[in-house]
Design an enzyme around this catalytic site. Structure first.
Site, PDB file in Angstrom:
ATOM      1  N   THR A   1       0.786  -1.250   0.048  1.00 52.50           N
ATOM      2  CA  THR A   1      -0.204  -0.177   0.085  1.00 52.50           C
ATOM      3  C   THR A   1       1.006   1.241   0.053  1.00 52.50           C
ATOM      4  O   THR A   1       1.987   1.103   0.662  1.00 52.50           O
ATOM      5  CB  THR A   1      -0.954  -0.030   1.341  1.00 52.50           C
ATOM      6  N   ASP A   2       0.382   2.433  -0.609  1.00 55.62           N
ATOM      7  CA  ASP A   2       0.882   3.734  -0.510  1.00 55.62           C
ATOM      8  C   ASP A   2       1.194   3.912   1.087  1.00 55.62           C
ATOM      9  O   ASP A   2       2.033   5.086   1.522  1.00 55.62           O
ATOM     10  CB  ASP A   2       0.408   4.605  -1.328  1.00 55.62           C
ATOM     11  N   GLU A   3       0.353   3.558   1.950  1.00 54.99           N
ATOM     12  CA  GLU A   3       0.428   4.210   3.374  1.00 54.99           C
ATOM     13  C   GLU A   3       1.758   3.955   3.917  1.00 54.99           C
ATOM     14  O   GLU A   3       2.084   4.510   4.953  1.00 54.99           O
ATOM     15  CB  GLU A   3      -0.662   3.488   4.072  1.00 54.99           C
TER      16      GLU A   3
ATOM     17  N   TYR B   1      -1.428  -0.044  10.979  1.00 56.32           N
ATOM     18  CA  TYR B   1      -1.521  -0.676   9.675  1.00 56.32           C
ATOM     19  C   TYR B   1      -0.475  -0.516   8.673  1.00 56.32           C
ATOM     20  O   TYR B   1       0.217  -1.334   8.167  1.00 56.32           O
ATOM     21  CB  TYR B   1      -3.247  -0.297   9.076  1.00 56.32           C
TER      22      TYR B   1
ATOM     23  N   LYS C   1       2.434  -3.091   7.277  1.00 55.62           N
ATOM     24  CA  LYS C   1       2.575  -3.513   5.804  1.00 55.62           C
ATOM     25  C   LYS C   1       4.075  -2.995   5.604  1.00 55.62           C
ATOM     26  O   LYS C   1       4.642  -3.550   4.777  1.00 55.62           O
ATOM     27  CB  LYS C   1       1.709  -2.498   5.007  1.00 55.62           C
TER      28      LYS C   1
HETATM   29  P1  NAD Z   1      -9.737  -7.232   2.773  1.00 53.74           P
HETATM   30  O1  NAD Z   1      -9.694  -6.794   4.393  1.00 53.74           O
HETATM   31  O2  NAD Z   1     -11.182  -6.920   2.173  1.00 53.74           O
HETATM   32  O3  NAD Z   1      -9.444  -8.701   2.677  1.00 53.74           O
HETATM   33  C1  NAD Z   1      -8.283  -9.368   3.287  1.00 53.74           C
HETATM   34  C2  NAD Z   1      -8.532 -10.759   3.201  1.00 53.74           C
HETATM   35  O4  NAD Z   1      -7.504 -11.672   3.778  1.00 53.74           O
HETATM   36  C3  NAD Z   1      -9.711 -11.452   3.768  1.00 53.74           C
HETATM   37  O5  NAD Z   1     -10.551 -12.219   2.945  1.00 53.74           O
HETATM   38  C4  NAD Z   1      -9.432 -12.223   5.127  1.00 53.74           C
HETATM   39  O6  NAD Z   1      -9.986 -13.201   5.417  1.00 53.74           O
HETATM   40  C5  NAD Z   1      -7.935 -12.561   4.585  1.00 53.74           C
HETATM   41  N1  NAD Z   1      -7.254 -12.841   5.795  1.00 53.74           N
HETATM   42  C6  NAD Z   1      -6.749 -11.639   6.854  1.00 53.74           C
HETATM   43  N2  NAD Z   1      -5.726 -12.404   7.708  1.00 53.74           N
HETATM   44  C7  NAD Z   1      -5.667 -13.674   7.094  1.00 53.74           C
HETATM   45  C8  NAD Z   1      -4.741 -14.670   7.513  1.00 53.74           C
HETATM   46  N3  NAD Z   1      -3.930 -14.708   8.953  1.00 53.74           N
HETATM   47  N4  NAD Z   1      -4.661 -15.663   7.021  1.00 53.74           N
HETATM   48  C9  NAD Z   1      -5.303 -15.837   5.924  1.00 53.74           C
HETATM   49  N5  NAD Z   1      -6.061 -14.857   5.140  1.00 53.74           N
HETATM   50  C10 NAD Z   1      -6.373 -14.003   6.001  1.00 53.74           C
HETATM   51  O7  NAD Z   1      -8.561  -6.338   2.353  1.00 53.74           O
HETATM   52  P2  NAD Z   1      -8.474  -5.857   0.737  1.00 53.74           P
HETATM   53  O8  NAD Z   1      -8.907  -4.345   0.915  1.00 53.74           O
HETATM   54  O9  NAD Z   1      -9.065  -6.914  -0.079  1.00 53.74           O
HETATM   55  O10 NAD Z   1      -6.897  -5.496   0.488  1.00 53.74           O
HETATM   56  C11 NAD Z   1      -6.077  -6.646   0.063  1.00 53.74           C
HETATM   57  C12 NAD Z   1      -4.691  -6.450   0.071  1.00 53.74           C
HETATM   58  O11 NAD Z   1      -4.340  -5.049  -0.621  1.00 53.74           O
HETATM   59  C13 NAD Z   1      -4.057  -6.015   1.403  1.00 53.74           C
HETATM   60  O12 NAD Z   1      -2.605  -6.471   1.430  1.00 53.74           O
HETATM   61  C14 NAD Z   1      -4.211  -4.653   1.820  1.00 53.74           C
HETATM   62  O13 NAD Z   1      -2.995  -3.845   2.377  1.00 53.74           O
HETATM   63  C15 NAD Z   1      -3.644  -4.040   0.337  1.00 53.74           C
HETATM   64  N6  NAD Z   1      -4.335  -2.687  -0.363  1.00 53.74           N
HETATM   65  C16 NAD Z   1      -5.542  -2.487   0.026  1.00 53.74           C
HETATM   66  C17 NAD Z   1      -5.960  -1.262  -0.620  1.00 53.74           C
HETATM   67  C18 NAD Z   1      -7.591  -0.879  -0.240  1.00 53.74           C
HETATM   68  O14 NAD Z   1      -7.778   0.311  -0.394  1.00 53.74           O
HETATM   69  N7  NAD Z   1      -8.247  -1.611   0.210  1.00 53.74           N
HETATM   70  C19 NAD Z   1      -5.204  -0.300  -1.089  1.00 53.74           C
HETATM   71  C20 NAD Z   1      -3.809  -0.685  -1.419  1.00 53.74           C
HETATM   72  C21 NAD Z   1      -3.319  -1.940  -1.048  1.00 53.74           C
END
Ligand code: NAD
Length: 326
Positions: free
Chosen positions: A125-127, A149, A153
């Site tokens: 993430t950009d964060e 968070y 990351k």
């Molecule tokens: P989300 O919270 O919707 O989904 C996370 C998934 O991971 C869920 O299905 C959860 O059950 C699973 N999970 C959590 N802990 C786990 C574990 N210990 N073992 C196995 N599975 C596990 O998140 P998202 O928004 O889909 O984000 C996905 C990725 O993208 C993350 O790594 C996040 O940091 C990154 N990201 C998200 C955004 C955003 O805006 N949402 C932006 C940039 C990057």
């Protein structure tokens, strides 16, 4: 090709899996997918086309190395999405974030190394860069995470970097700005506000509403991840942004319009602890090196997202109900 997707039942991971299995990435129509997901509060099997014979689902924790060593053999690539992802939750439950995001990433990469997985993308993430008052972050910007968070990351990114440098793992990192789109958990700003408005409830806006985020539709993010998976260079980081900066107040105004509500539905609430002011990504590297660019305008994407939540009340109402019971 056979790809293992961690966190594939969540918002972004499931979009990636649905698109891949639907033939959305030319040349990868025959790919077989294994989703490994713990199904925390954020993961939902209903996000996945479980009837597709090319999809296998394994319920499990990415911190469970023996499980990973059992499941991974036979896979060519891993796309690692699984994480604790909500900043607000990281304020109260930091240990879960460090455990899953740092410890879990280490287990995933250790298992990739031991089982000879040929290619890995770590979705970050950009964060991790912190907050920026002016200008935009390039990939060489220092890591200055401010939230638990973001620091968890950033820790995972450093673990990933070390697996490349120490062991030669063929891994790239993506760092994307805020995503929005269908199937996003209604704890996050855009779906929270849409679902509240559709239910006739007010929307809680933090502080003075002037925090700026850069927004990208989930479909563009997933295409960027697939581009990096297939053409990115090992050991490289690729920023992914949309160039679309909006204050939270601007987004709220647009959502009020799209949902047929007015400003009286805004409920001002005390600011989030340690709230970053502005995020802004310089994504020229992925554009120039891999020819990637976003396709969905914010206006079109937001309209479609509101329509999706309007058309799928069963999906979000059951999640909100579970949240209220918890
Ligand atoms: P989300 O919270 O919707 O989904 C996370 C998934 O991971 C869920 O299905 C959860 O059950 C699973 N999970 C959590 N802990 C786990 C574990 N210990 N073992 C196995 N599975 C596990 O998140 P998202 O928004 O889909 O984000 C996905 C990725 O993208 C993350 O790594 C996040 O940091 C990154 N990201 C998200 C955004 C955003 O805006 N949402 C932006 C940039 C990057």
């Amino acid at each position: 090709m056979r790809i293992l997707v961690t966190g594939g039942a969540g918002f972004i991971g499931s979009h990636y899996v649905r698109t891949l299995l639907a033939g959305g990435y030319p040349g990868y129509e025959d790919t077989r997918v294994t989703v490994l997901d713990k199904l925390t509060y954020a993961g939902h099997l209903s996000n996945l086309p479980t009837e597709d014979p090319r999809l296998d689902f394994v319920r499990g924790d990415i911190c469970d190395l023996p499980l990973l060593l059992d499941v991974l053999p036979g896979h060519d690539a891993v796309v690692h999405f699984a994480a604790e992802s909500h900043v607000d939750r990281s304020i109260e439950a930091a240990a879960d974030f460090v455990r899953t995001n740092v410890g879990g990433t280490q287990s995933v990469l250790e298992a990739c190394l031991r089982t000879g997985v040929e290619r890995v993308v770590h979705v970050s993430t950009d964060e991790v860069y912190g907050s920026i008052a002016e200008g935009s972050w390039t990939e060489t910007w220092p890591l200055e995470p401010n939230t638990l968070y973001a620091s968890s990351k950033a820790g995972s990114d450093l673990v990933a970097r070390s697996y490349v440098h120490t062991h030669g793992l063929n891994l790239s990192i993506t760092r994307c700005s805020n995503n929005y789109g269908p199937h996003q958990h209604p704890e996050k700003l855009i779906p929270l506000f849409i679902t509240n408005l559709l239910a006739g409830e007010s929307v809680p806006l933090y502080g003075d509403g002037r925090n700026i985020r850069e927004w990208l539709h989930v479909d563009d993010h997933c295409r960027a991840i697939h581009t990096v998976l297939t053409r990115g260079r090992a050991g490289e980081i690729y920023n992914v942004g949309g160039g679309n900066e909006q204050t939270n107040l601007q987004i709220t105004g647009r959502l009020l319009e799209l949902c047929g509500a007015d400003e009286s539905m805004i409920r001002w609430v005390a600011d989030r602890k340690g709230h970053d002011l502005r995020y802004s990504i310089d994504e020229s590297k992925i554009r120039e090196e891999l020819g990637y660019e976003p396709r969905i305008s914010f206006e079109e994407g937001l309209r479609d997202t509101v329509a999706w939540y309007r058309d799928n009340p069963g999906w979000w109402k059951s999640i909100k109900h579970q949240q209220a019971e918890a």
